[in-house]
Each structure stands twice: as C-alpha cells, then as structure tokens.
Design a protein around this motif. Structure first.
Motif, PDB file in Angstrom:
ATOM      1  N   SER A   1       4.113   5.415  -5.674  1.00 34.77           N
ATOM      2  CA  SER A   1       4.097   5.397  -7.136  1.00 34.77           C
ATOM      3  C   SER A   1       3.058   6.365  -7.696  1.00 34.77           C
ATOM      4  O   SER A   1       3.292   6.979  -8.747  1.00 34.77           O
ATOM      5  CB  SER A   1       3.839   3.989  -7.651  1.00 34.77           C
ATOM      6  OG  SER A   1       2.529   3.579  -7.331  1.00 34.77           O
ATOM      7  N   ILE A   2       1.922   6.534  -7.011  1.00 37.82           N
ATOM      8  CA  ILE A   2       0.948   7.537  -7.434  1.00 37.82           C
ATOM      9  C   ILE A   2       1.550   8.929  -7.299  1.00 37.82           C
ATOM     10  O   ILE A   2       1.399   9.779  -8.191  1.00 37.82           O
ATOM     11  CB  ILE A   2      -0.359   7.393  -6.626  1.00 37.82           C
ATOM     12  CG1 ILE A   2      -1.083   6.106  -7.017  1.00 37.82           C
ATOM     13  CG2 ILE A   2      -1.271   8.612  -6.823  1.00 37.82           C
ATOM     14  CD1 ILE A   2      -2.263   5.776  -6.137  1.00 37.82           C
TER      15      ILE A   2
ATOM     16  N   LEU B   1      13.186   7.058  -3.632  1.00 37.02           N
ATOM     17  CA  LEU B   1      11.856   7.467  -3.214  1.00 37.02           C
ATOM     18  C   LEU B   1      10.884   6.294  -3.245  1.00 37.02           C
ATOM     19  O   LEU B   1       9.936   6.239  -2.463  1.00 37.02           O
ATOM     20  CB  LEU B   1      11.349   8.607  -4.110  1.00 37.02           C
ATOM     21  CG  LEU B   1      10.014   9.231  -3.705  1.00 37.02           C
ATOM     22  CD1 LEU B   1      10.111   9.839  -2.318  1.00 37.02           C
ATOM     23  CD2 LEU B   1       9.607  10.281  -4.713  1.00 37.02           C
ATOM     24  N   SER B   2      11.120   5.329  -4.099  1.00 34.59           N
ATOM     25  CA  SER B   2      10.229   4.167  -4.139  1.00 34.59           C
ATOM     26  C   SER B   2      10.689   3.063  -3.184  1.00 34.59           C
ATOM     27  O   SER B   2       9.875   2.288  -2.703  1.00 34.59           O
ATOM     28  CB  SER B   2      10.136   3.619  -5.558  1.00 34.59           C
ATOM     29  OG  SER B   2      11.396   3.133  -5.975  1.00 34.59           O
ATOM     30  N   PHE B   3      11.986   2.989  -2.897  1.00 39.44           N
ATOM     31  CA  PHE B   3      12.508   1.906  -2.060  1.00 39.44           C
ATOM     32  C   PHE B   3      12.436   2.227  -0.573  1.00 39.44           C
ATOM     33  O   PHE B   3      12.026   1.387   0.237  1.00 39.44           O
ATOM     34  CB  PHE B   3      13.953   1.599  -2.460  1.00 39.44           C
ATOM     35  CG  PHE B   3      14.613   0.586  -1.577  1.00 39.44           C
ATOM     36  CD1 PHE B   3      14.261  -0.750  -1.654  1.00 39.44           C
ATOM     37  CD2 PHE B   3      15.569   0.956  -0.658  1.00 39.44           C
ATOM     38  CE1 PHE B   3      14.849  -1.697  -0.838  1.00 39.44           C
ATOM     39  CE2 PHE B   3      16.170   0.026   0.164  1.00 39.44           C
ATOM     40  CZ  PHE B   3      15.805  -1.290   0.068  1.00 39.44           C
TER      41      PHE B   3
ATOM     42  N   ILE C   1       0.838  -1.202   0.000  1.00 42.46           N
ATOM     43  CA  ILE C   1       0.000   0.000   0.000  1.00 42.46           C
ATOM     44  C   ILE C   1       0.874   1.252   0.000  1.00 42.46           C
ATOM     45  O   ILE C   1       0.607   2.214  -0.737  1.00 42.46           O
ATOM     46  CB  ILE C   1      -0.967  -0.024   1.199  1.00 42.46           C
ATOM     47  CG1 ILE C   1      -1.985  -1.151   1.024  1.00 42.46           C
ATOM     48  CG2 ILE C   1      -1.679   1.317   1.363  1.00 42.46           C
ATOM     49  CD1 ILE C   1      -2.837  -1.413   2.246  1.00 42.46           C
ATOM     50  N   GLY C   2       1.936   1.237   0.802  1.00 43.20           N
ATOM     51  CA  GLY C   2       2.873   2.375   0.794  1.00 43.20           C
ATOM     52  C   GLY C   2       3.544   2.551  -0.554  1.00 43.20           C
ATOM     53  O   GLY C   2       3.711   3.680  -1.039  1.00 43.20           O
TER      54      GLY C   2
END
Length: 90
Positions: A37-38, A50-52, A31-32
C-alpha cells in the motif's frame, strides 16, 4: 473431576495457541500489505491484484515454512486435551 481452575487453564491455553498460530500466519501478510500500500500510494498505481496477490503469496509461504510447527503445536494441544479427558473419566 474438572475444576473451574483446570477448565480455565485449558481454555486459556487453547486461546493462546490459537492466537499464536493466527499471528504467525497473519502478521507477515499484514506487513506485506502495508509495504504494497505504501508502494501504491507512492506510485499512484491502483491495481487490485497488486494488493491481493502479495498477501496471498506471503500467507501461502508462511503456511509452507511454519506448517510443520503449526501441526506439531496443534497436535500437542490435542494430546493434552485428550489426556486430560482420559484422566477425568477414570
């Protein structure tokens, strides 16, 4: 004597508990990751950290918050398995 029904029940219980523990750890991270990603798609920021990093922090937080429950659930499963093994021997 271990009957096929008892073995099936034991294995099904172990798979259920394993799936439950994995869901407790992974679903919040998913969910995070979806929220990040949104955010990345909306702002067009393509940074790998930022994604990891949020997923890592969420997973670590879930280990901290649910760690005692996970250990208690696993220890209950192991006690059940060892009690069953003890009853099969003698």
């Amino acid at each position: 004597m271990m009957t096929p029904e008892a073995a099936t029940t034991l294995i099904a219980n172990a798979v259920y508990i394993t799936g439950l523990i994995v869901c407790v750890l992974i679903v919040p991270s998913l969910i995070g990751g979806l929220l990040v990603s949104i955010f990345q798609a909306a702002t067009q920021i393509n940074e790998q950290m930022l994604s990891f990093l949020p997923r890592l922090l969420i997973t670590l937080a879930m280990l901290i918050f649910a760690g005692t429950w996970i250990l208690q659930t696993l220890s209950d499963l192991f006690v059940e398995i060892f009690q069953l093994a003890g009853s099969l021997v003698g």
